[in-house]
Design a protein around this motif. Structure first.
Motif, PDB file in Angstrom:
ATOM      1  N   ALA A 561       0.865  -1.181   0.000  1.00  0.00           N
ATOM      2  CA  ALA A 561       0.000   0.000   0.000  1.00  0.00           C
ATOM      3  C   ALA A 561       0.896   1.223   0.000  1.00  0.00           C
ATOM      4  CB  ALA A 561      -0.899   0.005   1.229  1.00  0.00           C
ATOM      5  N   LEU A 563       0.285   4.589   0.999  1.00  0.00           N
ATOM      6  CA  LEU A 563      -0.664   5.485   1.653  1.00  0.00           C
ATOM      7  C   LEU A 563      -0.239   6.929   1.408  1.00  0.00           C
ATOM      8  CD1 LEU A 563      -0.925   3.655   5.092  1.00  0.00           C
ATOM      9  CD2 LEU A 563      -2.263   3.258   3.026  1.00  0.00           C
ATOM     10  N   ASP A 595      -7.236  11.154   1.068  1.00  0.00           N
ATOM     11  CA  ASP A 595      -6.544   9.971   1.582  1.00  0.00           C
ATOM     12  C   ASP A 595      -6.578   8.919   0.488  1.00  0.00           C
ATOM     13  OD1 ASP A 595      -5.818  10.297   4.533  1.00  0.00           O
ATOM     14  OD2 ASP A 595      -7.874  11.039   4.488  1.00  0.00           O
ATOM     15  N   TYR A 597      -5.006   5.142  -0.895  1.00  0.00           N
ATOM     16  CA  TYR A 597      -4.476   3.888  -0.335  1.00  0.00           C
ATOM     17  C   TYR A 597      -3.596   3.138  -1.330  1.00  0.00           C
ATOM     18  CZ  TYR A 597      -7.911   5.356   2.949  1.00  0.00           C
ATOM     19  OH  TYR A 597      -8.605   6.130   3.848  1.00  0.00           O
ATOM     20  N   GLN A 599      -3.365   0.405  -3.088  1.00  0.00           N
ATOM     21  CA  GLN A 599      -2.908  -0.965  -2.805  1.00  0.00           C
ATOM     22  C   GLN A 599      -2.598  -1.700  -4.102  1.00  0.00           C
ATOM     23  OE1 GLN A 599      -6.659  -1.062  -0.353  1.00  0.00           O
ATOM     24  NE2 GLN A 599      -5.571  -2.826   0.501  1.00  0.00           N
ATOM     25  N   SER A 609      -7.879  -1.975  -4.703  1.00  0.00           N
ATOM     26  CA  SER A 609      -7.526  -0.964  -3.699  1.00  0.00           C
ATOM     27  C   SER A 609      -8.769  -0.317  -3.118  1.00  0.00           C
ATOM     28  CB  SER A 609      -6.638   0.101  -4.334  1.00  0.00           C
ATOM     29  OG  SER A 609      -6.229   1.027  -3.365  1.00  0.00           O
ATOM     30  N   ASP A 612     -10.330   6.038  -2.686  1.00  0.00           N
ATOM     31  CA  ASP A 612      -9.800   7.220  -2.005  1.00  0.00           C
ATOM     32  C   ASP A 612     -10.917   7.889  -1.206  1.00  0.00           C
ATOM     33  OD1 ASP A 612      -7.578   6.609  -3.432  1.00  0.00           O
ATOM     34  OD2 ASP A 612      -7.784   8.262  -4.875  1.00  0.00           O
TER      35      ASP A 612
ATOM     36  N   SER B 271      -2.779   6.907  10.551  1.00  0.00           N
ATOM     37  CA  SER B 271      -3.365   6.362   9.328  1.00  0.00           C
ATOM     38  C   SER B 271      -4.464   5.378   9.708  1.00  0.00           C
ATOM     39  CB  SER B 271      -2.300   5.699   8.438  1.00  0.00           C
ATOM     40  OG  SER B 271      -1.668   4.641   9.124  1.00  0.00           O
ATOM     41  N   ARG B 272      -5.210   4.961   8.728  1.00  0.00           N
ATOM     42  CA  ARG B 272      -6.386   4.126   8.974  1.00  0.00           C
ATOM     43  C   ARG B 272      -5.970   2.686   9.287  1.00  0.00           C
ATOM     44  NH1 ARG B 272     -11.688   3.667   6.786  1.00  0.00           N
ATOM     45  NH2 ARG B 272     -11.553   5.751   5.953  1.00  0.00           N
ATOM     46  N   PHE B 275      -3.952  -0.496   8.139  1.00  0.00           N
ATOM     47  CA  PHE B 275      -2.601  -0.125   7.692  1.00  0.00           C
ATOM     48  C   PHE B 275      -1.713   0.277   8.862  1.00  0.00           C
ATOM     49  CE2 PHE B 275      -5.424   0.979   4.097  1.00  0.00           C
ATOM     50  CZ  PHE B 275      -4.966   0.045   3.187  1.00  0.00           C
ATOM     51  N   THR B 304     -10.987  -3.066   8.509  1.00  0.00           N
ATOM     52  CA  THR B 304     -11.033  -1.872   7.670  1.00  0.00           C
ATOM     53  C   THR B 304     -12.283  -1.044   7.927  1.00  0.00           C
ATOM     54  OG1 THR B 304      -9.960  -3.193   5.971  1.00  0.00           O
ATOM     55  CG2 THR B 304     -10.823  -1.057   5.299  1.00  0.00           C
TER      56      THR B 304
END
Lengths: 681, 333
Positions: A561, A563, A595, A597, A599, A609, A612, B271-272, B275, B304
């Motif tokens: 990922a 981020l 944000d 990610y 992935q 993924s 966003d 961060s979320r 992760f 998640t």
């Protein structure tokens, strides 16, 4: 007759004097009144009403302006000073009509004694709407699906803080200060319980008291300054457990934070050896305990409480010197030892990944820095420095997370700064850091077989960091001021294995441009823009297998990922006086935060993924102030606040117990307030 | 005879006394400076001797030019602690700005009036440490003991970079406006404090100085207490423990997981989840799950959606539950 005439003559002089007084005293008196207005403390009160046009989740989160309706607005600031004795009497209140009200009373004779009482209230509304059948929300006994029908649960916590303080200054530079703060925190916030296959909604029932007492004895002399005393804290939780009915089998009661307390003795000081050389120090000893009775007795052993003890010792010493007019030196060393002396006991039956013991966490750190600066021509200064950071931790012999006992980080930095200039000042700096440490401990299960040894946690991993920063302030004219700021930090983490799992790279990048312009003494404008970006590249393994005998690891399916959080924000402000009696201003700010990610599969099946998440925040504030008379007037405030997001966190999600949570994706709120203000002396 | 008559007549005597008093009052009101105290500085120009001090001892030589207007308004200092002259410790103008002889008495042949000996502010030509020494002469004790050696001092920050001395309202000492001052330099934090997950800084309920002592401290990052954690515990003492099961990073530094200035992830998390958690936790079992696509619940995506990993590991800072019936070691109960 002569007598009469003389009297008339004298009276005529007096009359002339009176005439002079009549004609000149008002001017003189007016001048004196002006001087008083300009030089004596002023009191004020402002009262009015405000209106919020709709219920909201974010705008009123911390100020109580959460529901549609009318609110009372009241601020006051009463200040009296007895000029003969220097005695102040102050009563100040802010937001007295709202949930975040503050009130403070203060009485002191400057340079001699003083005391104060302060009360403050801080609300926090949960920014999410919850629809549930939970019974007992906010209490220590909750029943899942206990209610016949769902209802909307509004959660809120509130802090009510009462502070008291007193001070006495003695001759010879000695003083004593006492401050005490009692804070009650009540309410509920989101909580839950879960096990593979089930997630239940619960609330964290909060009914806590935090107390802090600080007694400071100080000495302030020309060369020597000392400050020492006692700092004690207590935390008391009236809900130390949560009983859950109808929840996951075996998951009740749930433990809530235990009572704990600390006592600290400390002494800090500084001594100016010469006008250019000064030393400072700080020493502190803290005894912290946690011996709250267990909510249930442990499976093994006979303890009824943890007997938790952490004794922290802190020593710090620093020196600054300017041995040459152009050369400045700085050195600082800090040692903190925080041993967790909690007795280790076996509380329950050992299992595959744990030995049944509690796990005290100790940490010891040694940090230091050395810096030298040299003044160059044209107001420049060149500075070089070295920073050192060493940490030692203890870990239990059985772990599931990778650990290393010691890390050591060294940083070298250089900076070129210009602080003195009529027009342009700024700085350019560069820092390089290198962290490594002792070998990672081999993670083993309780039976001695290998566990996973793949990840180097970011606060323990070997890391190289490079950081560069530039700031420039430019004032080409008296009216115009510009600022530019930029920094960038790059982190490179070293993985424990060739598989490259865990954190790999990190990046932080910030830019900002600010400007202000004064059109006239009455009008000025400001504008700013900033961009903030952070990135973290990391990888994990979806199907890790570990050979229990050899420790060999295979990862047929792994994903990475990237981020990224990036925010663009700008603000504009305009303030001015269009009329002698009128003052207006407006400030607008806007943020667009993304944000991402990103992935992707490294090995194995493709990965979809996460979408966003975009969050946009807009705030417009306008005020107008009109003076009806010299010391009174009307103020009009308008606020427009908007939050929009496509955050999918709660979308299409329902707890196993049926509870649903709603986040309003587009919140627009208008607030209008009108108030009358009055000032006096 | 006249004299005798005058002296013997009581009404006449009263009239003389009254008239004398009125004349004296007139003189006093018309020419106040004539009875003012002798000038403290005998070298000051003649016209200043006609003025009286307005706030501070000896300020007449300054307030003849500097009043409440113009580029350098000064009179509002009278509203402040510095203007409380009953406190014998209060300064004079020259205690901070220096004797400034050439500024007060412009030398002949000089086109522009020289600056005072010690000028404060952005355009000062006086070194920061010399500017600051004027303040530290009185304010070195208490919370400013560690000023020298602090990051602000070593970066040439002056007291007047943040404080306004000649005003009744020093913005940085007011909780409601303090952040405006700090954020003029700390641009990154300016953006962060508006993010969805934040402390109530904008509402004035949390001030920068609740956590940081800008005048220097023995802690890292100018923390008001001895460490990051000890500072956080002043408001979040329920996280302090120690617990039967304590999450290791919690004891080391709250900032490993949290960014206290503001984030988009709830609870100020950096961060979320998952992760954030996967940065440390070995990916055996469910810990290696691929962050799941939203739209429904399944065990594989429990880390998640909603509260992420905290859906189950709800006591993430630590638990004092001594049993292990349902994974207390993993902070679930």
């Amino acid at each position: 007759m002569m007598y009469t005439c003389r009297c008339i003559k004298l009276t005529a002089i007096a009359a002339a004097t009176l005439a002079a007084l009549a004609t000149l005293t008002p001017a003189q008196a007016a001048e004196d009144e002006d001087i008083v207005q300009l030089t004596k403390p002023e009191s004020s009160v402002e009262a009015g009403i405000g209106y919020v046009n709709k219920d909201n989740q974010r705008f009123g989160q911390y100020n109580g302006l959460k529901d549609n309706g009318v609110y009372g607005l009241l601020d006051l600031n009463v200040v009296r000073r007895d000029d003969a004795t220097g005695t102040w009497l102050k009563l100040s209140g802010r937001n007295l009509g709202l949930d975040n009200r503050e009130l403070r009373f203060e009485h002191n004779q400057q340079g001699n004694w003083g005391y104060f009482v302060e009360y403050g209230q801080t609300p926090r509304y949960n920014p999410l709407d919850v629809n549930t059948r939970l019974v007992g929300a906010g209490t220590s006994a909750q029943t899942i699906n206990g209610a016949a029908a769902r209802y909307n649960l509004e959660m809120k916590t509130q802090r009510d803080a009462l502070s008291l303080g007193a001070e006495k200054i003695f001759i010879g530079g000695f003083s004593v200060q006492v401050r005490f703060k009692n804070e009650e925190k009540d309410g509920a916030r989101m909580y839950g319980q879960g096990t593979p296959g089930t997630i239940n909604f619960l609330t964290d029932p909060i009914n806590q008291t935090t107390r802090q007492l600080d007694v400071v004895l100080a000495y302030t002399g020309e060369r020597l300054q000392l400050s020492g005393g006692y700092y004690g804290t207590t935390f008391e939780n009236r809900n130390n457990l949560l009983n859950v009915t109808g929840g996951i089998t075996g998951q009740t009661p749930m433990a809530l934070p235990p009572d704990n307390q600390s006592h600290q003795l400390y002494l800090g000081g500084g001594y100016s050896f010469t006008s250019t050389t000064r030393g400072t120090f700080n020493a502190a000893y803290t005894h912290q305990t946690q011996n709250d009775t267990f909510i249930v007795l442990p499976t093994l052993g006979g303890r009824t409480d943890l007997g938790g003890v952490v004794d922290t010792k802190l020593l710090q010493a620093g020196i600054t010197s300017r041995p040459l007019p152009k050369l400045s030196l700085l050195g600082n060393l800090r040692y903190e030892d925080r041993p967790d002396r909690t007795p280790i006991d076996r509380y329950n039956t050992p299992g595959g990944t744990q030995n049944g013991n509690n796990e005290p966490r100790s940490i010891r750190s040694l940090t230091g820095k050395a810096e030298a600066g040299y003044a160059l021509p044209m107001g420049f200064r060149l500075t070089g420095g070295f920073d050192y950071d060493q940490r030692n931790r203890n870990f239990s012999p059985v772990r599931v997370v990778s650990a290393r006992e010691e890390t050591e980080e060294k940083s070298w930095r250089a900076e070129l700064r210009r602080s003195m200039s009529e027009t342009t000042t700024g700085a350019l700096s560069y820092v390089h850091s290198d962290r490594d440490g002792s070998p990672f401990l081999t993670t083993r299960r309780n039976d001695g077989t290998f566990g996973a040894n793949l990840i180097a946690p970011p606060h323990l991993a070997d890391r190289k960091r490079d950081k560069i920063r530039l700031s420039v302030n430019w004032e080409p004219t008296e009216e115009l001021s510009l600022q530019f700021f930029a920094d960038e930090a790059l982190d490179k983490y070293e993985s424990r294995t060739v598989l490259g799992m865990g954190p790999n790279n990190g990046k932080a990048r910030n830019y900002a441009v600010d400007g202000s312009y004064r059109f006239s003494p009455e009008w000025q404008a400001t504008a700013w823009y900033s961009r903030n970006e952070t990135r973290a590249d990391q990888a994990t393994c979806a199907t890790l297998t570990v050979d229990a005998v050899t420790g060999a690891m295979t990862c047929p399916a792994s994903q990475a990922a990237n981020l990224r959080n990036v925010g663009d924000a700008f603000g504009l402000g305009l303030h001015g006086k269009p009329l002698e009696r009128m003052e207006i201003g407006t400030d607008v700010s806007y943020s667009d935060i993304n944000d991402e990610y990103r992935q992707r599969a490294l090995t194995g099946a493709a990965v979809t993924s996460l979408p966003d998440v975009s969050t946009k925040l807009t705030s417009l504030k306008v005020f107008a102030k009109y003076a009806i008379q010299k010391n009174a007037g009307i103020r009009l405030n308008y606020i427009y606040d908007r939050v929009s997001t496509n955050d999918w966190t709660w979308t299409n999600f329902t707890y196993s117990d049926g509870t649903s949570v709603f986040q309003n994706p587009n919140q627009k709120v208008h607030f209008v307030g009108v108030s009358y203000f009055y000032r006096w002396q | 005879m006249k004299k005798d008559r005058t002296m013997k007549n009581p009404r006449h005597t009263i009239a003389i006394v009254l008239n004398t008093m009125l004349i004296l009052m007139g003189v006093v009101l018309l020419f106040p400076a004539t009875i003012a105290a002798q000038p403290t500085n005998p070298a000051q120009p003649a016209d200043t001797t006609a003025r009286k001090d307005l706030v501070l001892k000896g300020d007449a030589q300054c307030t003849r030019c500097h009043d409440a207007d113009g580029e350098f308004p000064v009179l509002a200092i009278g509203k402040t602690k510095h203007g409380t002259v009953a406190d014998g410790r209060t300064p004079t103008c020259t205690s901070c700005h220096g004797a400034s002889e050439t500024h007060i008495n412009k030398p002949a042949g000089v086109k522009e009036r020289p600056r005072p000996d010690r000028v404060f502010g952005k355009k000062s030509n006086v070194a920061a440490e010399i500017q600051n020494q004027a303040c530290l002469t009185c304010h070195q004790g208490g919370k400013r003991i560690h000023w020298q050696g602090s990051i602000h001092a070593s970066r040439d920050t002056t007291c007047t970079s943040c404080h306004q001395v000649h005003t009744g309202h020093d913005k940085v000492r007011d909780r409601a406006t303090q952040a405006e001052v700090c954020l003029t330099c700390h641009k990154e934090q300016r953006a962060q404090i508006s993010r969805p997950s934040r402390h109530p800084i904008k509402e004035g309920k949390v001030a920068c100085s609740d956590c940081h002592n800008p005048h220097g401290s023995a802690g890292p990052s100018l923390m008001v207490r001895d460490s990051v954690n000890d500072t956080c515990y002043t408001c979040h003492m329920e996280k302090r423990g120690p617990f039967v099961r304590t999450h290791q990073p919690v004891t080391e530094n709250c900032a490993i997981c949290h960014n206290p200035h503001g984030t988009t992830t709830p609870n100020l998390l950096r961060s979320r989840p998952p992760f954030l958690c996967q940065q440390c936790h070995e990916p055996t079992g469910h810990r290696g799950q691929v962050a799941g696509v939203p739209g429904g619940y399944s065990p594989g995506t429990a880390g998640t959606i909603a509260r992420g990993c905290l859906n189950c590991h709800t006591n993430i800072h630590g638990t004092n539950n001594p049993t292990d019936l349902s994974g207390e070691r993993t902070f679930r109960r």
